[in-house]
Design a protein around this motif. Sequence first.
Motif, PDB file in Angstrom:
ATOM      1  N   GLY A   1       7.385   8.471  -5.012  1.00  0.00           N
ATOM      2  CA  GLY A   1       7.111   9.105  -3.721  1.00  0.00           C
ATOM      3  C   GLY A   1       6.816   8.110  -2.612  1.00  0.00           C
ATOM      4  N   PHE A   2       7.295   6.890  -2.759  1.00  0.00           N
ATOM      5  CA  PHE A   2       7.046   5.883  -1.726  1.00  0.00           C
ATOM      6  C   PHE A   2       7.946   6.107  -0.516  1.00  0.00           C
ATOM      7  CE2 PHE A   2       5.745   2.954  -5.398  1.00  0.00           C
ATOM      8  CZ  PHE A   2       4.396   3.186  -5.191  1.00  0.00           C
ATOM      9  N   ASN A   3       7.562   5.464   0.559  1.00  0.00           N
ATOM     10  CA  ASN A   3       8.282   5.521   1.821  1.00  0.00           C
ATOM     11  C   ASN A   3       9.249   4.339   1.871  1.00  0.00           C
ATOM     12  OD1 ASN A   3       9.048   5.822   4.454  1.00  0.00           O
ATOM     13  ND2 ASN A   3       6.993   5.534   5.328  1.00  0.00           N
ATOM     14  N   PHE A   4      10.539   4.608   1.758  1.00  0.00           N
ATOM     15  CA  PHE A   4      11.473   3.484   1.691  1.00  0.00           C
ATOM     16  C   PHE A   4      12.826   3.797   2.311  1.00  0.00           C
ATOM     17  CE2 PHE A   4      14.453   4.805  -1.681  1.00  0.00           C
ATOM     18  CZ  PHE A   4      13.792   5.927  -2.174  1.00  0.00           C
ATOM     19  N   ALA A   5      13.541   2.730   2.656  1.00  0.00           N
ATOM     20  CA  ALA A   5      14.918   2.839   3.129  1.00  0.00           C
ATOM     21  C   ALA A   5      15.754   1.873   2.291  1.00  0.00           C
ATOM     22  CB  ALA A   5      15.001   2.474   4.604  1.00  0.00           C
ATOM     23  N   ILE A   6      17.064   1.997   2.420  1.00  0.00           N
ATOM     24  CA  ILE A   6      17.959   1.180   1.598  1.00  0.00           C
ATOM     25  C   ILE A   6      18.865   0.339   2.483  1.00  0.00           C
ATOM     26  CG2 ILE A   6      20.011   1.369   0.108  1.00  0.00           C
ATOM     27  CD1 ILE A   6      18.603   3.613  -1.368  1.00  0.00           C
ATOM     28  N   ALA A   7      19.009  -0.926   2.123  1.00  0.00           N
ATOM     29  CA  ALA A   7      19.941  -1.800   2.845  1.00  0.00           C
ATOM     30  C   ALA A   7      20.975  -2.331   1.864  1.00  0.00           C
ATOM     31  CB  ALA A   7      19.186  -2.964   3.484  1.00  0.00           C
ATOM     32  N   HIS A   8      22.219  -2.314   2.289  1.00  0.00           N
ATOM     33  CA  HIS A   8      23.293  -2.830   1.432  1.00  0.00           C
ATOM     34  C   HIS A   8      24.160  -3.805   2.224  1.00  0.00           C
ATOM     35  CE1 HIS A   8      26.419  -2.892  -1.674  1.00  0.00           C
ATOM     36  NE2 HIS A   8      27.307  -2.737  -0.699  1.00  0.00           N
TER      37      HIS A   8
ATOM     38  N   GLU B   1       0.850  -1.185   0.000  1.00  0.00           N
ATOM     39  CA  GLU B   1       0.000   0.000   0.000  1.00  0.00           C
ATOM     40  C   GLU B   1       0.890   1.240   0.000  1.00  0.00           C
ATOM     41  OE1 GLU B   1      -3.355  -0.010  -0.117  1.00  0.00           O
ATOM     42  OE2 GLU B   1      -3.194  -2.190  -0.359  1.00  0.00           O
ATOM     43  N   PRO B   2       0.393   2.347  -0.552  1.00  0.00           N
ATOM     44  CA  PRO B   2       1.220   3.557  -0.665  1.00  0.00           C
ATOM     45  C   PRO B   2       1.868   3.996   0.653  1.00  0.00           C
ATOM     46  CG  PRO B   2      -0.825   3.843  -1.868  1.00  0.00           C
ATOM     47  CD  PRO B   2      -0.934   2.532  -1.143  1.00  0.00           C
ATOM     48  N   GLN B   3       1.185   3.772   1.766  1.00  0.00           N
ATOM     49  CA  GLN B   3       1.743   4.253   3.034  1.00  0.00           C
ATOM     50  C   GLN B   3       2.767   3.294   3.647  1.00  0.00           C
ATOM     51  OE1 GLN B   3      -1.341   3.332   2.451  1.00  0.00           O
ATOM     52  NE2 GLN B   3      -2.129   2.001   4.063  1.00  0.00           N
ATOM     53  N   ASP B   4       2.905   2.094   3.059  1.00  0.00           N
ATOM     54  CA  ASP B   4       3.822   1.109   3.635  1.00  0.00           C
ATOM     55  C   ASP B   4       5.278   1.559   3.546  1.00  0.00           C
ATOM     56  OD1 ASP B   4       1.723  -0.521   4.254  1.00  0.00           O
ATOM     57  OD2 ASP B   4       1.938  -1.812   2.488  1.00  0.00           O
ATOM     58  N   LYS B   5       6.065   1.063   4.490  1.00  0.00           N
ATOM     59  CA  LYS B   5       7.497   1.377   4.524  1.00  0.00           C
ATOM     60  C   LYS B   5       8.245   0.159   3.983  1.00  0.00           C
ATOM     61  CE  LYS B   5      10.488   2.658   8.218  1.00  0.00           C
ATOM     62  NZ  LYS B   5      10.498   2.658   9.693  1.00  0.00           N
ATOM     63  N   ILE B   6       8.974   0.370   2.908  1.00  0.00           N
ATOM     64  CA  ILE B   6       9.622  -0.751   2.222  1.00  0.00           C
ATOM     65  C   ILE B   6      11.137  -0.642   2.344  1.00  0.00           C
ATOM     66  CG2 ILE B   6       9.835  -1.960   0.018  1.00  0.00           C
ATOM     67  CD1 ILE B   6       6.966  -1.905   1.027  1.00  0.00           C
TER      68      ILE B   6
END
Lengths: 439, 439
Positions: A42-49, A16-21
């Motif tokens: 414009g999604f809510n996201f973070a990055i993992a490496h 869903e648009p409000q989800d944090k991915i």
Amino acid sequence: MLKAFLDFINLQKLFEPQDKILLAVSGGVDSVALTVLFKEAGFNFAIAHCNFQLRGEESDTDEAFVKALAESVGAQFFVRCFDTKNYAAVANISTQMAARELRYDWFSELIARHSFTAIATAHHLDDNIETVLFNLAKGTGIAGLRGMLPKNNGIIRPLLFASKSQIVDFAHAEGLQWREDSSNDSVKYTRNLIRHKIVPVLKEINPSLDDTFRQTLEKMKETEAVLRYRVAEIEGKYISKKGSDIFIAIEGVVDREAVLLEELIKPYGFNYSQAQELYSMLRHRSSGKILESDRYKLNVDREILIVSPMGQVITEQLLAHDASKVSNEVVQLVIEVATDKRILTGKNEASLDYDRLRFPLKLRKWRQGDTFRPLGMKGKKKISDFMIDEKIPLNLKERVCVLESDGEVAWIVGYRIDDRFKVRPDSKRIYNIVMHRND
Amino acid sequence: MLKAFLDFINLQKLFEPQDKILLAVSGGVDSVALTVLFKEAGFNFAIAHCNFQLRGEESDTDEAFVKALAESVGAQFFVRCFDTKNYAAVANISTQMAARELRYDWFSELIARHSFTAIATAHHLDDNIETVLFNLAKGTGIAGLRGMLPKNNGIIRPLLFASKSQIVDFAHAEGLQWREDSSNDSVKYTRNLIRHKIVPVLKEINPSLDDTFRQTLEKMKETEAVLRYRVAEIEGKYISKKGSDIFIAIEGVVDREAVLLEELIKPYGFNYSQAQELYSMLRHRSSGKILESDRYKLNVDREILIVSPMGQVITEQLLAHDASKVSNEVVQLVIEVATDKRILTGKNEASLDYDRLRFPLKLRKWRQGDTFRPLGMKGKKKISDFMIDEKIPLNLKERVCVLESDGEVAWIVGYRIDDRFKVRPDSKRIYNIVMHRND
């Protein structure tokens, strides 16, 4: 590309648009494109490496690159360095397997700590075609032919609709930069064979291979769902569980397809060949046969298949003379010492002559070679023979316990007491035991 | 080889020992091996050879070779020469397609005349692997991935278990002779790509590819059977037929997989994409929409899908003034001329003023542009509009007939008479018609 990307997310209900991915970003073109699309949407996201430290300086440059990317899109950045080689050596697994385990362990940790809805990977259509061809080469069922799913086990794959060339075109059009992966492990070697030797020939046969595969994958996914529906139907109707045993009514599987039986017994480590073998047994009505997986055994009884854990662990327990209770993995015994001569005669009860017992008693699993003198008999008998005569099913044999007094079997718990320990007219105190099963 | 061959025939229940089998023998190594195995097994068989005359002298040498083979094994020999090129030209189809049609037509003829149980072809495992890869390249469902079946539509394939190399080894071991096929059509070109470019790479990835594929094919075959079981279940519960119309209850297919719907509508010429489109319509509750195949149309009604033949042919019929009966593909009219003024008012009846009719009347299908003056109305109305107002479903519209008098519509059969032909107080003779539907 952005529109197709959003359509795919919608159609497949990825999130869903409000989800944090949490995006898994290696720094390659696919994951960079994925990052930019998430940003543009414009999604809510973070990055993992993950820095697996497998390619020295290059690994560190990758890390720095992804960090800079995260900053440029204003996303929170998580990174972890792994001593992959060492982990693989200690666990005695391949480097690829080690990297995989380390990555998913860490991701699970991040998800739990920061409450992400899902992890997004940048797998695309070409990856999926290669996966299917790889599975086809290695042997597979329908699940292998539908390839990776857009959404599965908390992982979403929002680029699965796009071909590699579409992604590269997008990256060029957006003027993106990315890192090339120089690694060349054995998985990659096989992938390259498929990518460079097989796929081009398939495209010569069918220039629209990408579109064709999109549809075929969808069909396979649906066909798998139909199979699972049928499996669930049989499961609901013909499978029951009791404790750690699973009972499959033979009428529910006989004369049906082995793939159905395979799905039913797969969770217990059995495979398709064993399902076929089982069918052959059922056809020839050879009951009493047994199949083994690494963890379970499957016993063909007259009308049911019994799946039970192998090598039920039963730890030894000692009973002091005044113990009123003892239990192990499978049974619990409740004890009372009485002076009246009322004898317990139920199947799960025993009355022994207290004064003939030598404490501490030992409650343990029966062993091959154990003998006893069944109540009412003069001679000794092997417990294994006793169990055959009593027609104790294989799954229960695994859980038969004995109560031992100074090296002698006093009671085959729940089945028969030993004649030497029975209550006699001159017995003074009675050792009354009631057994409860722990399942 | 002989044992494996017999086991396969048994396991797959290909035929019974006493059955009479017709072997299709080209003279290549596969069909020669098949012949010898049939001979060694002591089966009852005959040999058929098609001479397609596509390779001049070579074709004739093949024929002579197979004839000699038949003699050497003491089998009855059938041969036919086809003018394949000419047949293909006349029918406007490819040479391969022509050869295929000619072959199977002739085989059917032989089967009928000599009562064979089945035709046996020499297809083997390599053929089947190639078939699956070909289908995968071209796009397929589960039926394409299980490849050719050991037994299907009167054709049996007793060598399907064996790899090409096993067959060649057998042929060498038995000291057999055979003919090499020098033809190189386009199907063969694609096959060669798969055989020489794809399969070797798959074997590099998995040296046991043959065994792997045997199992995968079996799994796919079973998975297809599970799909068909589910389709049959839905069919039995949610599909009904009336005349040439097929009714599919929407509740039976909505929220299910498109592959199921595909199987349900495939017999009417619809494909998977249309099944998907239909699902999208159902999800958006867009009733009234219509899909078309080459032969059928599918109308989305409120609670049912209606599949009906397109372009119902209705031949024109003329009625002389004294005709008492007339019928076409969809209706039958029974006529009586009466002098009493009792008017028929049922839906399937009409009473017209006999003296206003101009004979012969014409019974025909309605046409776009037809107009009439509905009973009780002053003005004219298009029949197409009338049908919309009457909410006549699409499948029935195809079968609406009109009774025409000198170019004027006197009755929309089964729906409404024309005001100009109604019975009036001064009418002398009444033309009474009762309609029966032919479905």
